[in-house]
Design an enzyme around this catalytic site. Sequence first.
Site, PDB file in Angstrom:
ATOM      1  N   ARG A   1      38.998 -36.043 -40.046  1.00 11.81           N
ATOM      2  CA  ARG A   1      38.636 -34.534 -40.299  1.00 11.81           C
ATOM      3  C   ARG A   1      37.810 -33.961 -39.254  1.00 11.81           C
ATOM      4  O   ARG A   1      36.746 -34.469 -39.100  1.00 11.81           O
ATOM      5  CB  ARG A   1      38.519 -34.131 -41.529  1.00 11.81           C
ATOM      6  CG  ARG A   1      39.542 -34.676 -42.707  1.00 11.81           C
ATOM      7  CD  ARG A   1      39.144 -34.270 -44.190  1.00 11.81           C
ATOM      8  NE  ARG A   1      39.844 -34.603 -45.164  1.00 11.81           N
ATOM      9  CZ  ARG A   1      40.919 -34.525 -45.420  1.00 11.81           C
ATOM     10  NH1 ARG A   1      41.622 -33.099 -44.754  1.00 11.81           N
ATOM     11  NH2 ARG A   1      41.703 -34.980 -46.266  1.00 11.81           N
TER      12      ARG A   1
ATOM     13  N   LEU B   1      30.092 -38.048 -41.258  1.00 13.72           N
ATOM     14  CA  LEU B   1      29.388 -38.556 -40.287  1.00 13.72           C
ATOM     15  C   LEU B   1      28.345 -37.636 -39.654  1.00 13.72           C
ATOM     16  O   LEU B   1      28.819 -36.477 -39.486  1.00 13.72           O
ATOM     17  CB  LEU B   1      30.383 -39.020 -39.139  1.00 13.72           C
ATOM     18  CG  LEU B   1      31.280 -39.949 -39.282  1.00 13.72           C
ATOM     19  CD1 LEU B   1      32.586 -39.964 -40.082  1.00 13.72           C
ATOM     20  CD2 LEU B   1      31.782 -40.505 -37.741  1.00 13.72           C
TER      21      LEU B   1
ATOM     22  N   GLY C   1      30.515 -36.212 -34.898  1.00 14.20           N
ATOM     23  CA  GLY C   1      30.187 -35.982 -36.430  1.00 14.20           C
ATOM     24  C   GLY C   1      31.337 -35.690 -37.167  1.00 14.20           C
ATOM     25  O   GLY C   1      32.564 -36.288 -36.798  1.00 14.20           O
ATOM     26  N   SER C   2      31.288 -35.002 -38.272  1.00 15.03           N
ATOM     27  CA  SER C   2      32.522 -34.754 -39.052  1.00 15.03           C
ATOM     28  C   SER C   2      32.640 -35.818 -40.315  1.00 15.03           C
ATOM     29  O   SER C   2      31.818 -36.411 -40.940  1.00 15.03           O
ATOM     30  CB  SER C   2      33.622 -34.371 -38.440  1.00 15.03           C
ATOM     31  OG  SER C   2      34.376 -33.477 -39.295  1.00 15.03           O
ATOM     32  N   ARG C   3      34.047 -36.135 -40.811  1.00 15.80           N
ATOM     33  CA  ARG C   3      34.303 -36.597 -41.848  1.00 15.80           C
ATOM     34  C   ARG C   3      35.532 -37.582 -41.791  1.00 15.80           C
ATOM     35  O   ARG C   3      36.497 -37.276 -41.219  1.00 15.80           O
ATOM     36  CB  ARG C   3      34.491 -35.750 -43.108  1.00 15.80           C
ATOM     37  CG  ARG C   3      35.211 -36.526 -44.381  1.00 15.80           C
ATOM     38  CD  ARG C   3      35.111 -35.137 -45.348  1.00 15.80           C
ATOM     39  NE  ARG C   3      36.157 -35.434 -46.400  1.00 15.80           N
ATOM     40  CZ  ARG C   3      36.596 -34.691 -47.293  1.00 15.80           C
ATOM     41  NH1 ARG C   3      35.848 -33.527 -47.200  1.00 15.80           N
ATOM     42  NH2 ARG C   3      37.592 -34.747 -48.280  1.00 15.80           N
TER      43      ARG C   3
END
Length: 452
Positions: free
Chosen positions: A386, A329, A416-418
């Site tokens: 994550r 993301l 964001g991130s994953r």
Amino acid sequence: MGHARLFLQHSLANYASVASVLPTSAPASRSMAAELIRRGGAPTRILEVGPGVGPITAQVVRAMGPEDRLTCVELIPEYADVLRERFRTEPDFRAVADRCEVITGDVRDLAKEHAEFDVAIVSVPFNTLGEEVTQQIFEVVRRVLRPGGTCTYIEYAWLRTLRDAFTGLVGRGGGHSAFLDEQLRRYRYRTDLVLGNVPPSWAHHLRFTEVADEEAEQVVAAPVPTTSRLWPGMGIDRDGIAVAAGAGVLAGVTALATRRATGAARRLWLLPALAGVAGAAFFRDPVRQIPADPDAVVSSVDGKVLKVERLESDEHLGPGPWLRIATFLSIFSVHINRAPVAGRVVEVIDRNEGGYAAAMKPAAEHNVARTVVLQTRRGRVGVTQRTGMVARRIVVRHGRGSVLAKGERYGLIRFGSRTDVYLPADAAEAVVSKGAVVRGGSTVIARWSSAG
């Protein structure tokens, strides 16, 4: 019970007089009826305990399906007469009157005379009652709920805040609050904070026994007060509202402080204002069309697929083999996380140790993370949020015992991130590949095999 009844009657009188005239109580009543709505029209036995003169009973009545039946337990006889009058005179109430009953008397008799219920709604704020009455109501509700049934009760937020502050000062808590705290610790799977209610309230949702996997897959998503609609098809998460409000206050203060300035200094208020708009945009919550195909597994988030791989085991989920589909993301993606499949939450695993490496790098495997484990009839499914370099805050709003519909919102990652989806590799096959752009709740990323 003499002193408890007097306190109860006084509490209900105050509650009923306020709730019956305040339209702003509607957000709380929608949250209270959420588990009824989530049954998707399946025949439901409903129990409501409390004053039927407020908006909660009205919301339950409006949410009833054609085969639902409602039993209202009025703890004070005078309120039973008021509720019976509503069933005779108000259109929504008259439409379901033949499937509803109003009873009075000792709530303990309910367990002896009535069948099992699917949904229990206690519309008396428990933290306005004494310990004796609270425990009696709670124990009766537990006995009359069928396996997998749900209990929802309301709590005034300001009373708990005062109680917690007092506890911190004197080092000990109150009796009925301690009892309720223990019930929440053991059985709660979700709490909705309803700021739009007057007064601000929590709606606590509890499940005392597990629901069957087949039943869990039949639930539908219900609206909860974590999202506010901006216009048709678009909403904003409550975290975004907080960001926008904070930025708005800062912009106002800046405008006042620079009202006599000249040139560019007079427009400094635009900086926090624009930052607020951008921050709120991170928390946008668009409406998505969820695929009806029962074999479809949908993306949990918006973003770009980083990898599709087979793993023989996972440190949290255990032995596999697992099919893992990882999605990145960006800060421009929608940050809402959704359930990729329907199922019941059996575990929420926190990984508090780890770094904050960039989500696109291999080191992100060891970042701080949180995994929601769903049990389905095809096997366990894991969804791991994550953190990354910018994303430091993971939010999960459903705990153990919750049941999620496919595509239903359950949390978010800030900025964001994953997110990784883990599926049983022998029962599912990926239909996306690395680099694919996906949309949470609507893009099909895998399919259950016929053998699964």
